[in-house]
Motif scaffolding. Sequence first.
Motif, mmCIF file in Angstrom:
data_model
loop_
_atom_site.group_PDB
_atom_site.id
_atom_site.type_symbol
_atom_site.label_atom_id
_atom_site.label_comp_id
_atom_site.label_asym_id
_atom_site.label_seq_id
_atom_site.Cartn_x
_atom_site.Cartn_y
_atom_site.Cartn_z
ATOM 1 N N LEU A 25 0.826 -1.212 0.000
ATOM 2 C CA LEU A 25 0.000 0.000 0.000
ATOM 3 C C LEU A 25 0.860 1.262 0.000
ATOM 4 N N LEU A 27 3.348 1.997 -1.745
ATOM 5 C CA LEU A 27 3.686 2.478 -3.083
ATOM 6 C C LEU A 27 2.684 3.520 -3.566
ATOM 7 N N MET A 28 1.431 3.357 -3.108
ATOM 8 C CA MET A 28 0.401 4.330 -3.488
ATOM 9 C C MET A 28 0.384 5.541 -2.559
ATOM 10 N N LEU A 29 0.869 5.340 -1.321
ATOM 11 C CA LEU A 29 0.814 6.419 -0.335
ATOM 12 C C LEU A 29 2.006 7.363 -0.405
ATOM 13 N N SER A 31 4.191 10.127 -1.424
ATOM 14 C CA SER A 31 3.851 11.344 -2.165
ATOM 15 C C SER A 31 4.727 11.493 -3.405
#
Length: 222
Positions: A25, A27-29, A31
């Motif tokens: 997760l 990788l999406m968080l 920035s």
Amino acid sequence: MTNLFSSFDPSTNLNMSLNWLSMILGLMLISPLFWIIPSRLNFIWIKIIFSLHKEFKTLIGPSSRGSTLIFISLFSLIIFNNFLGLFPYIFTSTSHLSMTLALALPLWLSFMIFGWFNNTIHMFAHLVPQGTPTILMPFMVCIETISNIIRPGTLAVRLSANMIAGHLLLTLLGNTGTSLSLIFINFLIITQILLLVLESAVAIIQSYVFAILSSLYSSEVI
């Protein structure tokens, strides 16, 4: 929840362990600003990495030859998963022994294989501490062997137990909120915030301890 430990259950409604996807997760968080150099986030992370590199190099010794990268990556992975577990409805992967043992066991095993194949005499010398009386030597060999074998277990249990303890306390206090009066709810919220601050500190400390102990174990086999 069927019992107190249901909050740590990795399965979902479809009986699939989709909660383990929380490990990627991040990788999406992360920035997008992190990738714009120079950025504040980038500066902070580079400073942390350099501080860790100096720390690990001191522990491992001059013969580290870039092996600090392993422990910095280990620290980064654990601290990120620890912090993700503090957010609501996000699965804490580091609270499971299957995750922590998967990190500790291969590391310890690789250190042992390397040490016994390359520095056999040095490894035998570690079994008897300096200054041990002759009578106690057989006992010391047994004690040192057992303490060496249980190292990956202690690493794994220390991390998972610390993560479980804080989360259980937060869950227990949170479940009592529905039966409390308005005055006590205010106290409960303050207590929960303080516990979250404590858990944030534990998340950092436990990832640091895991990485430091791993580097200390590696320094013994070199």
